[in-house]
Design a protein around this motif. Structure first.
Motif, PDB file in Angstrom:
ATOM      1  N   GLN A 151       0.831  -1.196   0.000  1.00  0.00           N
ATOM      2  CA  GLN A 151       0.000   0.000   0.000  1.00  0.00           C
ATOM      3  C   GLN A 151       0.877   1.262   0.000  1.00  0.00           C
ATOM      4  O   GLN A 151       1.760   1.415   0.842  1.00  0.00           O
ATOM      5  CB  GLN A 151      -0.896   0.003   1.241  1.00  0.00           C
ATOM      6  CG  GLN A 151      -2.087   0.934   1.150  1.00  0.00           C
ATOM      7  CD  GLN A 151      -3.203   0.355   0.301  1.00  0.00           C
ATOM      8  OE1 GLN A 151      -3.470  -0.833   0.342  1.00  0.00           O
ATOM      9  NE2 GLN A 151      -3.846   1.201  -0.479  1.00  0.00           N
ATOM     10  N   ASP A 152       0.647   2.123  -0.998  1.00  0.00           N
ATOM     11  CA  ASP A 152       1.363   3.405  -1.115  1.00  0.00           C
ATOM     12  C   ASP A 152       2.878   3.240  -1.247  1.00  0.00           C
ATOM     13  O   ASP A 152       3.644   4.149  -0.901  1.00  0.00           O
ATOM     14  CB  ASP A 152       1.049   4.320   0.076  1.00  0.00           C
ATOM     15  CG  ASP A 152      -0.424   4.693   0.131  1.00  0.00           C
ATOM     16  OD1 ASP A 152      -1.032   4.878  -0.949  1.00  0.00           O
ATOM     17  OD2 ASP A 152      -0.980   4.775   1.241  1.00  0.00           O
ATOM     18  N   TYR A 174      -3.085  -0.515  -5.375  1.00  0.00           N
ATOM     19  CA  TYR A 174      -2.495  -0.447  -4.036  1.00  0.00           C
ATOM     20  C   TYR A 174      -1.306   0.506  -3.962  1.00  0.00           C
ATOM     21  O   TYR A 174      -1.206   1.314  -3.041  1.00  0.00           O
ATOM     22  CB  TYR A 174      -2.028  -1.841  -3.597  1.00  0.00           C
ATOM     23  CG  TYR A 174      -3.086  -2.900  -3.645  1.00  0.00           C
ATOM     24  CD1 TYR A 174      -4.103  -2.948  -2.696  1.00  0.00           C
ATOM     25  CD2 TYR A 174      -3.070  -3.881  -4.641  1.00  0.00           C
ATOM     26  CE1 TYR A 174      -5.087  -3.925  -2.735  1.00  0.00           C
ATOM     27  CE2 TYR A 174      -4.039  -4.871  -4.680  1.00  0.00           C
ATOM     28  CZ  TYR A 174      -5.055  -4.890  -3.730  1.00  0.00           C
ATOM     29  OH  TYR A 174      -6.018  -5.857  -3.788  1.00  0.00           O
ATOM     30  N   LYS A 176       1.861   3.244  -4.895  1.00  0.00           N
ATOM     31  CA  LYS A 176       1.951   4.638  -5.336  1.00  0.00           C
ATOM     32  C   LYS A 176       2.418   4.715  -6.787  1.00  0.00           C
ATOM     33  O   LYS A 176       1.875   5.465  -7.597  1.00  0.00           O
ATOM     34  CB  LYS A 176       2.942   5.396  -4.432  1.00  0.00           C
ATOM     35  CG  LYS A 176       3.046   6.895  -4.723  1.00  0.00           C
ATOM     36  CD  LYS A 176       4.224   7.518  -3.965  1.00  0.00           C
ATOM     37  CE  LYS A 176       4.085   7.278  -2.465  1.00  0.00           C
ATOM     38  NZ  LYS A 176       5.231   7.863  -1.714  1.00  0.00           N
ATOM     39  N   ASN A 202       0.343   6.297 -13.162  1.00  0.00           N
ATOM     40  CA  ASN A 202       1.177   5.803 -12.067  1.00  0.00           C
ATOM     41  C   ASN A 202       2.142   4.697 -12.494  1.00  0.00           C
ATOM     42  O   ASN A 202       2.674   3.977 -11.657  1.00  0.00           O
ATOM     43  CB  ASN A 202       0.289   5.300 -10.929  1.00  0.00           C
ATOM     44  CG  ASN A 202      -0.551   6.408 -10.330  1.00  0.00           C
ATOM     45  OD1 ASN A 202      -0.073   7.529 -10.170  1.00  0.00           O
ATOM     46  ND2 ASN A 202      -1.806   6.109 -10.042  1.00  0.00           N
TER      47      ASN A 202
END
Length: 322
Positions: A151-152, A174, A176, A202
Motif C-alpha cells: 500500500q502506497d 495499491y 503509489k 502511475n
C-alpha cells in the motif's frame, strides 16, 4: 509402541494430475461419463487462474470474472458429477507403463486405468543475483497474492507480456507507483492490455533493460539494472519486485516417463495422447502455441472424451473403490 498408519489405496478409471482449468474440465467430462475420476493436486485446486484477480476474455462470462470464482465453479461442477478432489498431495513416485498406472503420494497409492497430466506451468524465476534470498521478502511472482502488502509503496514489475502489463495495472490499485522494466523496446502484450497501461499515470517504463541484482538487507531496498545495449548499469530504489518473465512446465517429476520437447513440455497428438498408451496431457504442460484458460479447458474436454473412448475400447472400465 508406535503404530504405523496403513496407506490408503485408491482404484480409479481416470486419475488427473493437476486441478487447474484443463484438469477440472477433463474431470467434468469423465465424471459425467460415469467414469470414477480422481483429481490430485499438489496445492489447492485452481492453478494459476485461482490467483488471477480478474479474467476479462473467458467466453460466456459477463466481461470480467474473478479467477478464483471461475475455478470454484469448475471445481463444484466436477464434484457434482462425482469427481473426487484430493488436494495438497505431492506425487513422489509413479509408473505410467502397463494397463494399470501407479501414482504414489505421501499417504495414498493410486491405481488408475488412465492418467491425464494437467500439472500446468510455474513462473520462471528471475535470473538475478539475490533472487532466491529475497523471494517472499520483496521478490514476488503473484500480484494478486501479495500486492496488497505494498500500500502506497513504489514497486518494480519485470516483463513485457500480457501478465506483466496486466499485473502492473492491477498493482496501481495499491501502490503509489510502478516502474516496469523490460529487456526489449516493445511489449509482447495485447493491444488492449497495452492501452490500459499507457493511459495509467502511475506507471513508468524502462526499456531495453534487465535486472542483474536484488539489493537489500532483510527486505528488498533496490535493484541493479543493466541496459542490454549499452551495458550501463543503474541502481533503482524500490520496495518490491514482481516478476513476469514467462512460465516453465511442471514436468520435472516426469523426466524419463513421457516424451517431452527440449523445454520440458509434453508432446501429444491432437487427441491429447502422449507416447504412452492411456496417458494424456492437457493445458499449459503440453507442447502448443497458445496457452489461455479457454485453450486449457478445450484440451481438457478433448482428453475427457478420448479417455472415455480409450477405456471403452480397452474394456477396462470397472467400478472405482477406495
Amino acid at each position: 509402541m508406535c503404530s504405523r498408519k496403513e496407506r490408503e489405496k485408491v482404484y480409479c478409471d481416470v486419475l488427473i494430475l493437476g486441478g487447474g482449468p484443463a484438469g477440472l474440465s477433463a474431470a467434468i467430462y469423465t465424471a459425467r461419463a460415469k467414469l470414477f475420476t480422481v483429481v490430485v493436486d499438489e496445492g489447492l485446486v485452481g492453478g494459476q487462474v485461482a490467483s488471477t484477480f480478474h479474467v476479462a476474455n473467458y467466453p460466456g462470462t459477463n466481461g470480467v470474472v474473478r479467477g478464483i470464482d471461475l475455478m470454484d465453479n469448475m471445481k463444484k461442477q466436477a464434484e457434482d458429477f462425482g469427481a473426487i478432489i484430493d488436494d495438497m498431495k505431492e506425487v513422489s513416485e509413479l509408473n505410467l507403463e502397463g494397463e494399470e498406472k501407479f501414482v504414489k503420494t505421501d499417504d495414498t497409492d493410486y491405481y488408475a486405468k488412465s492418467v491425464i497430466i494437467a500439472t500446468g506451468a510455474t513462473p520462471r524465476k528471475l535470473p538475478a543475483e539475490g533472487e532466491r534470498e529475497f523471494r517472499g521478502r520483496g521478490v514476488h511472482y503473484c500480484a494478486t497474492c501479495d500486492g496488497a502488502m505494498y500500500q502506497d509503496a513504489n514497486v518494480i514489475v519485470v516483463g513485457g507480456g500480457n501478465s506483466a502489463v496486466e499485473e502492473a495495472v492491477f498493482l496501481t490499485r495499491y501502490v503509489k507507483h510502478v516502474t516496469l522494466i523490460h529487456q526489449l523496446d516493445h511489449f509482447q502484450a495485447s493491444k488492449a492490455a497495452q492501452e490500459e497501461l499507457f493511459k495509467n499515470p502511475n506507471i513508468s517504463i524502462i526499456w531495453n533493460s534487465q535486472v542483474k541484482k536484488i539489493i537489500g538487507e532483510n527486505f528488498v531496498k533496490a535493484v541493479l539494472i543493466e541496459n542490454v545495449n549499452t551495458k550501463e548499469t543503474q541502481e533503482i530504489e524500490t520496495d518490491g519486485v514482481f516478476v513476469y518473465i514467462g512460465m516453465e512446465p511442471k514436468t520435472d517429476f516426469l523426466k524419463g516417463k513421457v516424451k517431452m520437447n527440449e523445454r520440458g513440455y509434453i508432446i501429444t497428438d491432437e487427441d491429447m495422447q502422449t507416447n504412452i498408451p492411456g496417458v494424456f496431457a492437457v493445458g499449459d504442460v503440453r507442447e502448443k502455441k497458445v496457452r489461455q484458460i479457454a485453450t486449457a479447458t478445450g484440451d481438457g474436454v478433448v482428453a475427457g472424451v478420448i479417455v472415455e473412448k480409450y477405456l471403452a475400447e480397452k474394456q477396462l472400465i470397472f467400478a472405482g473403490k477406495a
